[in-house]
Design an enzyme around this catalytic site. Structure first.
Site, PDB file in Angstrom:
ATOM      1  N   GLU A  15      37.764  70.092  88.838  1.00  0.00           N
ATOM      2  CA  GLU A  15      38.453  68.806  88.823  1.00  0.00           C
ATOM      3  C   GLU A  15      38.901  68.380  90.223  1.00  0.00           C
ATOM      4  OE1 GLU A  15      39.326  71.741  87.788  1.00  0.00           O
ATOM      5  OE2 GLU A  15      41.424  71.869  87.123  1.00  0.00           O
ATOM      6  N   ARG A  16      38.785  69.293  91.212  1.00  0.00           N
ATOM      7  CA  ARG A  16      39.221  68.934  92.566  1.00  0.00           C
ATOM      8  C   ARG A  16      38.178  68.134  93.340  1.00  0.00           C
ATOM      9  NH1 ARG A  16      43.433  71.388  91.670  1.00  0.00           N
ATOM     10  NH2 ARG A  16      43.656  73.580  91.183  1.00  0.00           N
ATOM     11  N   LYS A  46      30.761  71.488  83.586  1.00  0.00           N
ATOM     12  CA  LYS A  46      32.186  71.174  83.739  1.00  0.00           C
ATOM     13  C   LYS A  46      32.536  71.523  85.176  1.00  0.00           C
ATOM     14  CE  LYS A  46      35.942  72.252  84.017  1.00  0.00           C
ATOM     15  NZ  LYS A  46      36.659  71.982  85.292  1.00  0.00           N
ATOM     16  N   SER A  96      37.805  81.974  90.001  1.00  0.00           N
ATOM     17  CA  SER A  96      38.695  83.068  90.405  1.00  0.00           C
ATOM     18  C   SER A  96      38.673  84.193  89.353  1.00  0.00           C
ATOM     19  CB  SER A  96      40.115  82.530  90.570  1.00  0.00           C
ATOM     20  OG  SER A  96      40.537  81.951  89.352  1.00  0.00           O
ATOM     21  N   GLU A 120      43.102  87.913  97.270  1.00  0.00           N
ATOM     22  CA  GLU A 120      42.074  87.036  97.849  1.00  0.00           C
ATOM     23  C   GLU A 120      42.824  85.838  98.445  1.00  0.00           C
ATOM     24  OE1 GLU A 120      39.547  84.749  95.169  1.00  0.00           O
ATOM     25  OE2 GLU A 120      37.862  84.996  96.527  1.00  0.00           O
ATOM     26  N   PHE A 166      35.672  74.857  92.895  1.00  0.00           N
ATOM     27  CA  PHE A 166      35.714  73.731  93.838  1.00  0.00           C
ATOM     28  C   PHE A 166      34.942  73.997  95.118  1.00  0.00           C
ATOM     29  CE2 PHE A 166      39.084  76.255  95.855  1.00  0.00           C
ATOM     30  CZ  PHE A 166      38.851  75.996  97.196  1.00  0.00           C
ATOM     31  N   CYS A 173      33.407  82.536  98.493  1.00  0.00           N
ATOM     32  CA  CYS A 173      33.543  83.814  97.792  1.00  0.00           C
ATOM     33  C   CYS A 173      32.856  84.932  98.564  1.00  0.00           C
ATOM     34  CB  CYS A 173      32.953  83.722  96.400  1.00  0.00           C
ATOM     35  SG  CYS A 173      31.187  83.489  96.433  1.00  0.00           S
TER      36      CYS A 173
HETATM   37  P1  NAD Z   1      39.338  78.496  89.470  1.00  0.00           P
HETATM   38  O1  NAD Z   1      39.199  79.778  88.755  1.00  0.00           O
HETATM   39  O2  NAD Z   1      40.694  77.947  89.672  1.00  0.00           O
HETATM   40  O3  NAD Z   1      38.502  77.339  88.723  1.00  0.00           O
HETATM   41  C1  NAD Z   1      37.156  77.519  88.364  1.00  0.00           C
HETATM   42  C2  NAD Z   1      36.850  76.658  87.148  1.00  0.00           C
HETATM   43  O4  NAD Z   1      37.654  77.094  86.052  1.00  0.00           O
HETATM   44  C3  NAD Z   1      37.166  75.178  87.341  1.00  0.00           C
HETATM   45  O5  NAD Z   1      36.156  74.418  86.732  1.00  0.00           O
HETATM   46  C4  NAD Z   1      38.506  75.009  86.648  1.00  0.00           C
HETATM   47  O6  NAD Z   1      38.675  73.712  86.091  1.00  0.00           O
HETATM   48  C5  NAD Z   1      38.443  76.035  85.534  1.00  0.00           C
HETATM   49  N1  NAD Z   1      39.755  76.610  85.205  1.00  0.00           N
HETATM   50  C6  NAD Z   1      40.830  76.760  86.034  1.00  0.00           C
HETATM   51  N2  NAD Z   1      41.843  77.379  85.384  1.00  0.00           N
HETATM   52  C7  NAD Z   1      41.390  77.630  84.131  1.00  0.00           C
HETATM   53  C8  NAD Z   1      41.976  78.254  82.992  1.00  0.00           C
HETATM   54  N3  NAD Z   1      43.209  78.733  83.007  1.00  0.00           N
HETATM   55  N4  NAD Z   1      41.232  78.349  81.867  1.00  0.00           N
HETATM   56  C9  NAD Z   1      39.974  77.869  81.815  1.00  0.00           C
HETATM   57  N5  NAD Z   1      39.373  77.264  82.881  1.00  0.00           N
HETATM   58  C10 NAD Z   1      40.070  77.143  84.026  1.00  0.00           C
HETATM   59  O7  NAD Z   1      38.583  78.684  90.878  1.00  0.00           O
HETATM   60  P2  NAD Z   1      38.551  77.694  92.112  1.00  0.00           P
HETATM   61  O8  NAD Z   1      39.879  77.716  92.791  1.00  0.00           O
HETATM   62  O9  NAD Z   1      37.964  76.391  91.734  1.00  0.00           O
HETATM   63  O10 NAD Z   1      37.449  78.408  93.034  1.00  0.00           O
HETATM   64  C11 NAD Z   1      37.762  79.436  93.937  1.00  0.00           C
HETATM   65  C12 NAD Z   1      37.545  80.797  93.329  1.00  0.00           C
HETATM   66  O11 NAD Z   1      36.193  80.924  92.890  1.00  0.00           O
HETATM   67  C13 NAD Z   1      37.736  81.932  94.320  1.00  0.00           C
HETATM   68  O12 NAD Z   1      38.407  82.981  93.678  1.00  0.00           O
HETATM   69  C14 NAD Z   1      36.331  82.333  94.694  1.00  0.00           C
HETATM   70  O13 NAD Z   1      36.177  83.662  95.142  1.00  0.00           O
HETATM   71  C15 NAD Z   1      35.625  82.126  93.410  1.00  0.00           C
HETATM   72  N6  NAD Z   1      34.195  81.965  93.607  1.00  0.00           N
HETATM   73  C16 NAD Z   1      33.395  82.999  93.232  1.00  0.00           C
HETATM   74  C17 NAD Z   1      32.035  82.901  93.452  1.00  0.00           C
HETATM   75  C18 NAD Z   1      31.121  84.021  93.048  1.00  0.00           C
HETATM   76  O14 NAD Z   1      29.928  83.806  93.061  1.00  0.00           O
HETATM   77  N7  NAD Z   1      31.612  85.185  92.680  1.00  0.00           N
HETATM   78  C19 NAD Z   1      31.484  81.748  94.033  1.00  0.00           C
HETATM   79  C20 NAD Z   1      32.337  80.712  94.375  1.00  0.00           C
HETATM   80  C21 NAD Z   1      33.703  80.834  94.146  1.00  0.00           C
END
Ligand code: NAD
Length: 492
Positions: free
Chosen positions: A174-175, A171, A224, A377, A147, A279
């Site tokens: 969803e937020r 994909k 994450s 985090e 998101f 991140c």
């Molecule tokens: P998230 O992991 O909750 O969601 C990321 C994606 O995965 C979304 O599209 C979501 O719909 C999907 N998803 C969520 N739960 C899932 C599951 N159980 N199984 C399969 N798919 C699932 O992350 P977020 O809250 O949207 O974003 C924040 C996180 O992303 C933070 O931890 C941040 O550090 C990380 N991030 C990392 C980078 C990087 O380059 N390393 C960059 C941006 C964000």
């Protein structure tokens, strides 16, 4: 209530909305996003597979022209994109424009695809034998994004994937999914054929269906750490190539010789920008030796001057958090910090607003490994300070951390910075640069629990991930040179 459409085969596809999308600045539900069933996921992947068969044949100059047009459209639509990001994510408009600019860099890099997709040629490797290599697209790429960067991260993936001749199923989170649909519309307007770039909404179930679909060839994931690890393992088990970038805990070391005003400005910018939902945000300042007292005072004094408010108010330094649940989670780290031995220098939980998911900036001092504030985090406007006695202790602390996304060192000692950059187990390092996100000609990636899979994202490693090698060995023998010889061919 508006439902955000999917975007498939060059057109918006309406579908009943399920999960709520909030405006985090007001707390109101402003739209809903669909949750497709498996048959719809299959339809989108099959659409992308068909489109891939013609897109892979598009000449390199056709692809380049489309990307150039897309770049121009992104520039022209920056305000619209930024408003969409601010409305659904909450970040300030200036910050949203910043992420669009960093995403744009990736499109500009991809416009140089003719250079990136060059193969190699070796003449006369054996008598009368030449060898050449090509890089070919892998097929359908599933791009699964978080998101916190609803424009930049989709562009990290899509620009190089499309340039390499792949079809993409994005994909988005969803937020805040609306910006992804705008990107799809702009790509169509730029001339991308229908079906080459599709937006498929949903949450974990949609991701699960993509990971097991035989028509998906590669998976780029950013999110994450627990989900990144899961996506990596499931996609690998289904024999797909996968790069899954995870979460972070980024440290900023401040040595005794650093300019403390410069360091304090950097810590505040990188710790609280975008409400800490980056991140590459700095989340732990590692104060070496005597710098701790004056540095904490300088950071605290700067926090008192920050304005927290809606992202579309130009006086706001940072906006709300993404959801009410996340707000409560972030508050919990601050309210529980003193019980775990930290000194709460500034308590952002005292900020109250009638509506919206706002929290003020918090500063925690004397934070140690083994406490929640250090180990997790937080992904909010909470900066921790860990005090250490020496450079070596700072390095040991950082290298023991399970994450390895970004790190920074503030010093005027070039050799100390060089030794640090060589010894630290982290993928991206800033020397007096608090958020060292590489430019698009280098690739982005962390180490350890910040990246699963071995290629970094975008830049040259992006082109490598979205293509596979083919090597052709050629000989044009004269009939007189031909003979029966069952030995293994050598080059001698
Ligand atoms: P998230 O992991 O909750 O969601 C990321 C994606 O995965 C979304 O599209 C979501 O719909 C999907 N998803 C969520 N739960 C899932 C599951 N159980 N199984 C399969 N798919 C699932 O992350 P977020 O809250 O949207 O974003 C924040 C996180 O992303 C933070 O931890 C941040 O550090 C990380 N991030 C990392 C980078 C990087 O380059 N390393 C960059 C941006 C964000």
């Amino acid at each position: 209530m508006k439902s955000v459409p999917h975007y498939v085969n060059g057109a918006a596809v309406a579908s009943p909305g399920v999960s709520p999308i909030f405006n985090p600045a007001t707390g109101e539900v402003i739209a809903r996003v669909p949750a497709p069933d498996e048959s719809f996921v299959d339809h989108v992947v099959v659409t992308a597979q068909r489109a891939f068969e013609t897109w892979r044949e598009a000449s390199l100059s056709q692809r380049t022209n489309i990307l150039f047009s897309f770049r121009q459209l992104l520039v022209e639509h920056t305000d619209e994109l930024a408003r969409t990001v601010t409305t659904e994510h909450g970040k300030t408009l200036a910050d949203a424009r910043g992420e669009i600019a960093r995403g744009l860099e990736n499109v500009e890099y991809a416009c140089g695809l003719i250079e990136q997709l060059k193969g190699q040629f070796s003449q006369q490797v054996a008598t009368g034998v030449d060898v050449h290599s090509t890089r070919e697209p892998v097929g359908v790429v599933a791009a699964i994004t978080p998101f916190n960067f609803p424009v930049m991260v989709p562009l990290w993936m899509s620009a190089n994937a499309l340039a390499s001749g792949n079809a993409v199923v994005l994909k988005p989170s969803e937020r805040d999914p609306s910006a992804a649909v705008l990107l799809a519309e702009l790509l169509s307007e730029a001339g991308l054929p229908p079906g080459v770039f599709n937006v498929l909404h949903g949450g974990a179930d949609t991701v699960g269906a993509l990971l097991s679909h035989p028509g998906v060839d590669a998976v780029s994931f950013v999110g994450s750490t627990p989900v990144a690890r899961h996506v990596h393992d499931v996609a690998s088990a289904h024999h797909k190539r996968v790069q899954a970038l995870g979460g972070a805990k980024n440290h900023m070391v401040v040595l005794a010789d650093a300019d403390l005003d410069v360091a304090a400005d950097a810590a505040v910018n990188a710790g609280y920008g975008s409400a800490g939902e980056r991140c590459m945000a700095i989340s732990v300042v590692v104060a070496v030796g005597d710098v701790a007292e004056p540095l904490v005072a300088k950071i605290a004094e700067r926090l008192d001057r920050l304005t927290v408010g809606p992202g579309d108010d130009p006086t706001s330094d940072f906006g709300p958090l993404i959801t009410a649940e996340h707000l409560e989670r972030v508050r919990g780290y601050v309210t529980g910090a003193s019980d775990q031995g930290a000194n709460v220098v500034r308590d952002g939980t005292t900020l109250t607003r009638e509506r919206g998911f706002f929290v003020g900036p918090s500063l925690l001092d004397h934070v140690r490994p083994g406490t929640r504030a250090y180990d997790d985090e937080i992904f909010g406007p909470v900066l921790s300070v860990a005090r250490v006695a020496s450079f070596d202790e700072a390095l040991t602390l950082i290298n023991a951390n399970p994450y390895g996304n970004g790190v920074a060192i503030f010093t005027r000692d070039g050799n100390a910075a060089r030794v640090f950059a060589r010894a630290v187990h982290v993928g991206m390092i800033g020397v007096n640069v608090p958020i060292p996100v590489p430019i698009s000609a280098y690739s982005f990636g962390g180490w350890k629990s910040s990246l699963f899979g071995h290629t970094h994202i975008y830049g040259p490693e992006g082109f490598a991930f979205y293509t596979r090698a083919k090597v052709v060995t050629t000989r044009w023998p004269e009939p007189a040179d031909s003979q029966i010889d069952l030995g293994f061919p050598t080059t001698r």
